[in-house]
Write a protein that holds these residues in place. Structure first.
Motif, PDB file in Angstrom:
ATOM      1  N   VAL A   1       7.632  31.693  53.630  1.00 47.25           N
ATOM      2  CA  VAL A   1       6.867  32.294  52.638  1.00 47.25           C
ATOM      3  C   VAL A   1       5.628  32.500  53.230  1.00 47.25           C
ATOM      4  N   LYS A   2       4.918  33.601  52.933  1.00 48.46           N
ATOM      5  CA  LYS A   2       3.702  33.711  53.740  1.00 48.46           C
ATOM      6  C   LYS A   2       2.669  32.708  53.171  1.00 48.46           C
TER       7      LYS A   2
ATOM      8  N   SER B   1      -0.319  32.804  52.676  1.00 48.27           N
ATOM      9  CA  SER B   1      -1.377  33.279  51.647  1.00 48.27           C
ATOM     10  C   SER B   1      -0.900  33.606  50.207  1.00 48.27           C
ATOM     11  N   ASN B   2       0.427  33.431  50.203  1.00 52.30           N
ATOM     12  CA  ASN B   2       1.110  33.983  48.823  1.00 52.30           C
ATOM     13  C   ASN B   2       0.960  32.753  47.860  1.00 52.30           C
TER      14      ASN B   2
END
Ligand SMILES: CC(C)(COP(=O)(O)OP(=O)(O)OC[C@H]1O[C@@H](n2cnc3c(N)ncnc32)[C@H](O)[C@@H]1OP(=O)(O)O)[C@@H](O)C(=O)NCCC(=O)NCCS
Length: 151
Positions: free
Chosen positions: A106-107, A109-110
């Motif tokens: 997962v990114k 920033s997410n």
């Protein structure tokens, strides 16, 4: 009424493409969905609201491992428990399929996705620097162990 999460297939690919385009800048093509479904490379589950595909999740089951490939909820239907319903259904399928662990990336920033995965008990196990081709953001790698937890 409880949202019903169902398995999706070839007839749903048009709706999946539309939903992906709404949710991601970098998304799967019709061919990628069709090839993957046909080869049994992954399962896709989804939930509809008034006939509209409101959320979906794609995941692979290989040996005793589940990998989350994609999970998205239509912007109009977020924060209504659909992400949680999809993840919960995938966990049920895992427990019926002898799966012992799950992975995802997962990114960094997410925040919504990070909060959702943490709520389900996923733990961070690593970082892949500049992993995503679209933003060059780092990926966080997460793992969940089924045998130590109630799904
Ligand atoms: C991540 C995503 C799937 C969450 O779906 P959702 O249906 O809105 O999530 P839910 O309503 O089921 O929320 C479940 C939990 O997730 C977390 N969460 C969801 N959205 C959040 C937000 N905006 N901010 C903080 N936490 C959030 C919370 O822990 C929430 O539990 P709570 O309601 O008890 O606080 C959705 O935001 C999405 O589609 N994002 C774009 C696509 C994406 O980034 N997918 C993930 C790729 S790895």
């Amino acid at each position: 009424m409880k949202d019903e999460v169902v398995e999706l297939g070839e007839p749903d690919v048009g709706d999946l493409i539309e939903l992906e385009a709404l949710c991601f800048d970098y998304h799967w093509t019709r061919e990628q969905f069709l090839l993957g479904l046909e080869a049994g490379a992954f399962k896709v589950i989804g939930v509809r609201r008034d006939g509209v595909l409101a959320g979906y999740m794609a995941f692979s089951l290989i040996a005793d491992e589940m990998e989350i490939l994609n999970l998205a909820v239509h912007p109009d239907f977020r924060r209504q428990g659909l992400g949680e319903a999809l993840l919960a259904r995938s966990f049920e399928i895992c427990s019926q399929s002898g799966i012992t662990k799950s992975f995802l990336d997962v990114k960094v920033s997410n925040d919504p996705a990070l909060a959702l995965y943490r709520k389900f008990g996923y733990k961070k196990i690593g970082v892949r620097k500049k992993y995503y081709p679209d933003t060059r953001e780092d990926a966080l790698l997460f793992r969940y162990d089924f045998q130590n937890n109630e799904a």
